[in-house]
Design a protein around this motif. Structure first.
Motif, mmCIF file in Angstrom:
data_model
loop_
_atom_site.group_PDB
_atom_site.id
_atom_site.type_symbol
_atom_site.label_atom_id
_atom_site.label_comp_id
_atom_site.label_asym_id
_atom_site.label_seq_id
_atom_site.Cartn_x
_atom_site.Cartn_y
_atom_site.Cartn_z
ATOM 1 N N LYS A 96 0.838 -1.192 0.000
ATOM 2 C CA LYS A 96 0.000 0.000 0.000
ATOM 3 C C LYS A 96 0.879 1.249 0.000
ATOM 4 O O LYS A 96 0.648 2.210 -0.735
ATOM 5 C CB LYS A 96 -0.933 0.025 1.207
ATOM 6 C CG LYS A 96 -1.867 1.232 1.217
ATOM 7 C CD LYS A 96 -2.814 1.211 2.413
ATOM 8 C CE LYS A 96 -3.738 2.434 2.377
ATOM 9 N NZ LYS A 96 -4.661 2.449 3.546
ATOM 10 N N ARG A 136 2.487 2.925 -3.131
ATOM 11 C CA ARG A 136 1.636 3.746 -3.992
ATOM 12 C C ARG A 136 1.495 5.185 -3.486
ATOM 13 O O ARG A 136 0.801 6.004 -4.112
ATOM 14 C CB ARG A 136 0.252 3.111 -4.123
ATOM 15 C CG ARG A 136 0.273 1.776 -4.864
ATOM 16 C CD ARG A 136 -1.122 1.277 -5.200
ATOM 17 N NE ARG A 136 -1.067 0.100 -6.062
ATOM 18 C CZ ARG A 136 -0.908 0.141 -7.380
ATOM 19 N NH1 ARG A 136 -0.789 1.319 -7.983
ATOM 20 N NH2 ARG A 136 -0.860 -0.968 -8.088
ATOM 21 N N ASN A 137 2.154 5.501 -2.374
ATOM 22 C CA ASN A 137 2.016 6.836 -1.803
ATOM 23 C C ASN A 137 2.497 7.941 -2.731
ATOM 24 O O ASN A 137 1.903 9.013 -2.796
ATOM 25 C CB ASN A 137 2.771 6.931 -0.476
ATOM 26 C CG ASN A 137 2.078 6.159 0.642
ATOM 27 O OD1 ASN A 137 0.963 5.698 0.472
ATOM 28 N ND2 ASN A 137 2.759 6.015 1.772
ATOM 29 N N GLU A 189 -0.140 8.537 -5.148
ATOM 30 C CA GLU A 189 -1.464 8.470 -4.528
ATOM 31 C C GLU A 189 -2.416 7.566 -5.314
ATOM 32 O O GLU A 189 -3.599 7.874 -5.507
ATOM 33 C CB GLU A 189 -2.058 9.870 -4.367
ATOM 34 C CG GLU A 189 -1.196 10.786 -3.507
ATOM 35 C CD GLU A 189 -1.802 12.152 -3.264
ATOM 36 O OE1 GLU A 189 -2.946 12.389 -3.729
ATOM 37 O OE2 GLU A 189 -1.144 12.985 -2.621
ATOM 38 N N SER A 190 -1.888 6.430 -5.738
ATOM 39 C CA SER A 190 -2.688 5.505 -6.548
ATOM 40 C C SER A 190 -3.250 4.365 -5.706
ATOM 41 O O SER A 190 -3.321 3.214 -6.148
ATOM 42 C CB SER A 190 -1.836 4.939 -7.692
ATOM 43 O OG SER A 190 -0.708 4.219 -7.193
ATOM 44 N N TRP A 191 -3.670 4.702 -4.491
ATOM 45 C CA TRP A 191 -4.139 3.669 -3.566
ATOM 46 C C TRP A 191 -5.356 2.918 -4.102
ATOM 47 O O TRP A 191 -5.587 1.768 -3.738
ATOM 48 C CB TRP A 191 -4.483 4.296 -2.216
ATOM 49 C CG TRP A 191 -3.352 5.094 -1.633
ATOM 50 C CD1 TRP A 191 -2.146 4.633 -1.219
ATOM 51 C CD2 TRP A 191 -3.330 6.508 -1.438
ATOM 52 N NE1 TRP A 191 -1.367 5.675 -0.756
ATOM 53 C CE2 TRP A 191 -2.063 6.844 -0.875
ATOM 54 C CE3 TRP A 191 -4.248 7.541 -1.662
ATOM 55 C CZ2 TRP A 191 -1.702 8.143 -0.545
ATOM 56 C CZ3 TRP A 191 -3.890 8.845 -1.330
ATOM 57 C CH2 TRP A 191 -2.621 9.137 -0.784
#
Length: 218
Positions: free
Chosen positions: A16, A19-20, A23-25
């Motif tokens: 998770k 992806r920071n 910001e592709s969470w």
């Protein structure tokens, strides 16, 4: 050489967190089912691209942790100790416990030991047996007399084949470095090229994350 009590943790948070930056969470598709982490296609694709991009891009690999009890000879531990960054180890104490149990051949690394090897007309096994007898006699003398001189000689002449157990914590980034073609994958010590590499291959997603160069199109 033995690998026991292996635990792997941190997959979900690491994947998770990778992806920071963008910001592709919403694309995060890693799930956990019945205690097993299943990496989704989206996350695996991104993870492998980041691995290929270099260490500064694959920081998520430093957040996937492995804990394992390794029993290995001292000559192997000397090489492992070059990996100081990102690894931690707690060992059994040779200094405190060496005299507590009998010293036999089973205390040493003998997986590929050839006792029939010629040593100046003498079988290697005969030389080693005498050395083990000497070490055991020093141990017994120390217990009988409590004279530290015997203990000192026991420590001094202990071969590097002596096996020691350590609980080791490391990351997938450490393992990627250790298992690379330029490091230990084809090392002349079978403790590296066979035992350690074979164990690393049993870890979750080892092929995709630790041995990515072996995966087509990566």
């Amino acid at each position: 050489m033995k690998f026991e009590n292996t635990e792997v943790y941190g997959f979900k948070r690491a994947l998770k967190g990778m992806r920071n930056a963008l910001e592709s969470w919403h694309k995060n598709d890693t799930v956990e089912e019945n205690g097993e982490v299943i990496i989704g296609e989206n996350d695996l694709n991104l993870a492998q691209r980041l691995i290929k991009a270099g260490s500064e891009h694959r920081k998520f690999m430093r957040q996937i942790f492995v804990s394992v009890d390794i029993t290995a000879p001292l000559y192997w531990w000397k090489e492992f100790d070059t990996y100081k960054v990102g690894t931690t180890a707690n060992s059994t104490s040779t200094m405190h416990k060496l005299a507590s149990t009998p010293i036999t051949a089973e205390c040493f690394e003998i997986d590929d030991y050839n006792s029939d090897l010629d040593y100046d007309g003498t079988k290697l096994g005969d030389v080693i047996d005498k050395h083990i007898e000497f070490l055991e006699s020093m141990r017994v003398k120390y217990l009988e007399t409590k004279d530290k001189a015997y203990w000192k000689e026991l420590i001094r002449w202990l071969p590097s084949a002596w096996q020691q157990t350590r609980t080791v914590t490391m990351t997938y980034e450490n393992l990627l470095a250790m298992c690379s073609k330029g490091q230990r994958r084809f090392h002349k010590l079978t403790e590296w090229s066979k035992s350690f590499i074979d164990w690393a291959r049993t870890l979750p997603y080892a092929q995709e994350l630790i041995f990515p160069d072996e995966v087509e199109n990566i």
